[in-house]
Scaffold this active site. Sequence first.
Site, PDB file in Angstrom:
ATOM      1  N   ARG A 128       0.839  -1.205   0.000  1.00 32.18           N
ATOM      2  CA  ARG A 128       0.000   0.000   0.000  1.00 32.18           C
ATOM      3  C   ARG A 128       0.871   1.251   0.000  1.00 32.18           C
ATOM      4  NH1 ARG A 128       1.838   3.173   4.352  1.00 32.18           N
ATOM      5  NH2 ARG A 128       1.341   2.296   6.378  1.00 32.18           N
ATOM      6  N   GLU A 141      -6.412   7.351   7.728  1.00 35.58           N
ATOM      7  CA  GLU A 141      -5.272   8.103   8.301  1.00 35.58           C
ATOM      8  C   GLU A 141      -4.705   9.099   7.289  1.00 35.58           C
ATOM      9  OE1 GLU A 141      -2.461   5.689  10.479  1.00 35.58           O
ATOM     10  OE2 GLU A 141      -0.837   7.037   9.954  1.00 35.58           O
ATOM     11  N   ARG A 188      -5.360   5.691   0.701  1.00 33.22           N
ATOM     12  CA  ARG A 188      -4.454   4.561   0.886  1.00 33.22           C
ATOM     13  C   ARG A 188      -4.720   3.678  -0.318  1.00 33.22           C
ATOM     14  NH1 ARG A 188      -2.170   3.466   6.117  1.00 33.22           N
ATOM     15  NH2 ARG A 188      -1.404   5.485   6.768  1.00 33.22           N
ATOM     16  N   CYS A 209       1.286  10.819   9.379  1.00 38.33           N
ATOM     17  CA  CYS A 209       2.214  10.242  10.361  1.00 38.33           C
ATOM     18  C   CYS A 209       3.627  10.260   9.785  1.00 38.33           C
ATOM     19  CB  CYS A 209       1.801   8.810  10.686  1.00 38.33           C
ATOM     20  SG  CYS A 209       2.948   7.967  11.795  1.00 38.33           S
ATOM     21  N   THR A 236       6.079   8.411  10.069  1.00 39.17           N
ATOM     22  CA  THR A 236       6.653   7.114   9.661  1.00 39.17           C
ATOM     23  C   THR A 236       6.347   6.798   8.207  1.00 39.17           C
ATOM     24  OG1 THR A 236       4.696   5.841  10.299  1.00 39.17           O
ATOM     25  CG2 THR A 236       6.405   6.097  11.959  1.00 39.17           C
ATOM     26  N   ARG A 259       4.073   0.593   2.424  1.00 41.74           N
ATOM     27  CA  ARG A 259       4.269  -0.557   3.307  1.00 41.74           C
ATOM     28  C   ARG A 259       3.991  -1.798   2.474  1.00 41.74           C
ATOM     29  NH1 ARG A 259       2.591  -3.958   7.684  1.00 41.74           N
ATOM     30  NH2 ARG A 259       0.344  -3.736   7.372  1.00 41.74           N
ATOM     31  N   ARG A 289       4.263  -7.222  12.451  1.00 43.98           N
ATOM     32  CA  ARG A 289       2.957  -6.838  13.007  1.00 43.98           C
ATOM     33  C   ARG A 289       2.108  -8.095  13.186  1.00 43.98           C
ATOM     34  NH1 ARG A 289       0.921  -1.183  10.015  1.00 43.98           N
ATOM     35  NH2 ARG A 289       2.842  -0.042  10.383  1.00 43.98           N
ATOM     36  N   GLU A 328      -1.579  -3.215  12.455  1.00 43.76           N
ATOM     37  CA  GLU A 328      -0.850  -2.522  13.500  1.00 43.76           C
ATOM     38  C   GLU A 328      -1.536  -2.680  14.864  1.00 43.76           C
ATOM     39  OE1 GLU A 328      -0.271   1.597  12.649  1.00 43.76           O
ATOM     40  OE2 GLU A 328       1.650   1.495  13.669  1.00 43.76           O
TER      41      GLU A 328
HETATM   42  P1  ADP Z   1      -1.632  -0.171   6.921  1.00 50.05           P
HETATM   43  O1  ADP Z   1      -0.857  -1.260   6.293  1.00 50.05           O
HETATM   44  O2  ADP Z   1      -2.663   0.312   5.981  1.00 50.05           O
HETATM   45  O3  ADP Z   1      -0.758   0.870   7.469  1.00 50.05           O
HETATM   46  P2  ADP Z   1      -2.623  -1.963   9.071  1.00 50.05           P
HETATM   47  O4  ADP Z   1      -1.343  -2.439   9.653  1.00 50.05           O
HETATM   48  O5  ADP Z   1      -3.714  -1.588  10.028  1.00 50.05           O
HETATM   49  O6  ADP Z   1      -2.456  -0.657   8.200  1.00 50.05           O
HETATM   50  O7  ADP Z   1      -3.165  -3.068   8.073  1.00 50.05           O
HETATM   51  C1  ADP Z   1      -4.384  -2.897   7.393  1.00 50.05           C
HETATM   52  C2  ADP Z   1      -5.022  -4.207   7.030  1.00 50.05           C
HETATM   53  O8  ADP Z   1      -4.259  -4.866   6.032  1.00 50.05           O
HETATM   54  C3  ADP Z   1      -5.143  -5.186   8.198  1.00 50.05           C
HETATM   55  O9  ADP Z   1      -6.376  -5.846   8.128  1.00 50.05           O
HETATM   56  C4  ADP Z   1      -4.023  -6.154   7.910  1.00 50.05           C
HETATM   57  O10 ADP Z   1      -4.234  -7.439   8.476  1.00 50.05           O
HETATM   58  C5  ADP Z   1      -4.071  -6.207   6.405  1.00 50.05           C
HETATM   59  N1  ADP Z   1      -2.834  -6.725   5.801  1.00 50.05           N
HETATM   60  C6  ADP Z   1      -1.597  -6.235   5.916  1.00 50.05           C
HETATM   61  N2  ADP Z   1      -0.716  -6.959   5.224  1.00 50.05           N
HETATM   62  C7  ADP Z   1      -1.415  -7.958   4.636  1.00 50.05           C
HETATM   63  C8  ADP Z   1      -1.090  -9.049   3.777  1.00 50.05           C
HETATM   64  N3  ADP Z   1       0.157  -9.251   3.354  1.00 50.05           N
HETATM   65  N4  ADP Z   1      -2.096  -9.877   3.383  1.00 50.05           N
HETATM   66  C9  ADP Z   1      -3.363  -9.670   3.787  1.00 50.05           C
HETATM   67  N5  ADP Z   1      -3.734  -8.657   4.574  1.00 50.05           N
HETATM   68  C10 ADP Z   1      -2.785  -7.809   4.999  1.00 50.05           C
HETATM   69  C1  CIR Z   2       2.277   5.430  17.432  1.00 49.37           C
HETATM   70  O1  CIR Z   2       2.893   6.465  17.649  1.00 49.37           O
HETATM   71  O2  CIR Z   2       2.565   4.340  17.927  1.00 49.37           O
HETATM   72  C2  CIR Z   2       1.089   5.492  16.497  1.00 49.37           C
HETATM   73  N1  CIR Z   2       0.742   6.859  16.272  1.00 49.37           N
HETATM   74  C3  CIR Z   2       1.422   4.792  15.187  1.00 49.37           C
HETATM   75  C4  CIR Z   2       2.751   5.155  14.594  1.00 49.37           C
HETATM   76  C5  CIR Z   2       3.018   4.571  13.233  1.00 49.37           C
HETATM   77  N2  CIR Z   2       3.187   3.195  13.216  1.00 49.37           N
HETATM   78  C6  CIR Z   2       4.344   2.524  13.321  1.00 49.37           C
HETATM   79  O3  CIR Z   2       5.441   3.013  13.282  1.00 49.37           O
HETATM   80  N3  CIR Z   2       4.217   1.229  13.487  1.00 49.37           N
END
Ligand code: ADP
Ligand code: CIR
Length: 341
Positions: A107, A206, A210, A252, A254, A261, A290, A295
């Site tokens: 993403r 966020e 995305r 953010c 990061t 990501r 994660r 997250e």
């Molecule tokens: P983001 O990647 O958008 O920063 P999250 O860590 O909250 O935020 O992940 C968003 C969603 O994407 C969650 O439901 C997570 O389980 C899913 N996800 C992340 N990586 C994968 C993957 N490789 N395959 C399937 N789902 C994924």
């Molecule tokens: C934090 O500070 O923990 C949250 N605002 C998320 C920060 C971004 N995520 C990350 O680095 N894993």
Amino acid sequence: MIENSNSLMAKFLTKEIYEQLKDKKTSNGYSLDDVIKSGKENLDSGIGAYAGDEESYKLFAPLFDPIIEEYHHFSKSDKHKSDFNPKHLNAKNPDVKGEYIVSTRIRVARNIKNFPLGPAISDKQRKEVEVRVSELLNSFDGDLKGKYYALNNLSDDERNSLISSHFLFKAGDRFLESAGLNRDWPNGRGIFHNDEKTFLVWINEEDELRVISMQDGGDIKEVFTRLSYAIEKLQEGIEFAYSEHLGYITSCPTNLGTAMRASVHIKLPYLAKDMELFKSITDRYHLQIRGTDGEHSQSKEGIYDISNKRRLGVSEVECVQDMYDGVVALIAKEKDLETNA
Ligand code: ADP
Ligand code: CIR
């Protein structure tokens, strides 16, 4: 100044910096207290700071610069770089038999140039973003053809099913809540996806966009190629906030830079029994671990989400290459442990 917190914000916010910046406001009315609110209210934050607009990164640079430097290893004078060309990626499926990798997802975050970021956006501006982006997406054809679903129009069952299948964001994240990112919820939020749910766009979570490419299995290059093409199409209709220094501007810190990501969901039951060894490999390849639901979640059924940690000062191809090389090393070690068990 902020006690009992290990966040980078708490580490770098000295009394002097607070005094120096406390009365400043960006043209969208975003202040230092807004920047630090999430980290102040959530002492377990890793970062603890959000920007309200591109200007925040300049006006509050004495706080943001050291946070960015420590997280991304990227200094004030460095320049970001970009390479979204799939031909430059060396990522042959490392698990053709599908024994380890469950799915792959890449993403990127995007925000529209000259609009406030989510923490400072108004209800009206958020709606404008929703209309503009969803109209553009609804005009896509071929493999990217799909439909936009406003959160307001989804039933609870539809929403929960999209969340549990990892397609949609969850509601009520306390870090986002404190940052003002859940204001006027669920107005202006929604998801676009193609029929296969391999191309998806979250609107006004966020970040304003995305943009997501995902599919079952470990064909990382195919996932990257689809995303690269989708971004090209989006850029034909929208200009995104970008600076030479910080790359794509995100709420953010990061996510700055590529805002990318790239992750796999992967089963590594033997490595999971030795988290120290697991972490020594992910650290070597600049990867983050994660849980299965994203997250701040836990691993379920031994499935981990492994993704690149660096996003700024490295190109899109390098972000995915980090993840790919690390995943190859993790699978090799898992096989070793399996054989010697
Ligand atoms: P983001 O990647 O958008 O920063 P999250 O860590 O909250 O935020 O992940 C968003 C969603 O994407 C969650 O439901 C997570 O389980 C899913 N996800 C992340 N990586 C994968 C993957 N490789 N395959 C399937 N789902 C994924
Ligand atoms: C934090 O500070 O923990 C949250 N605002 C998320 C920060 C971004 N995520 C990350 O680095 N894993």
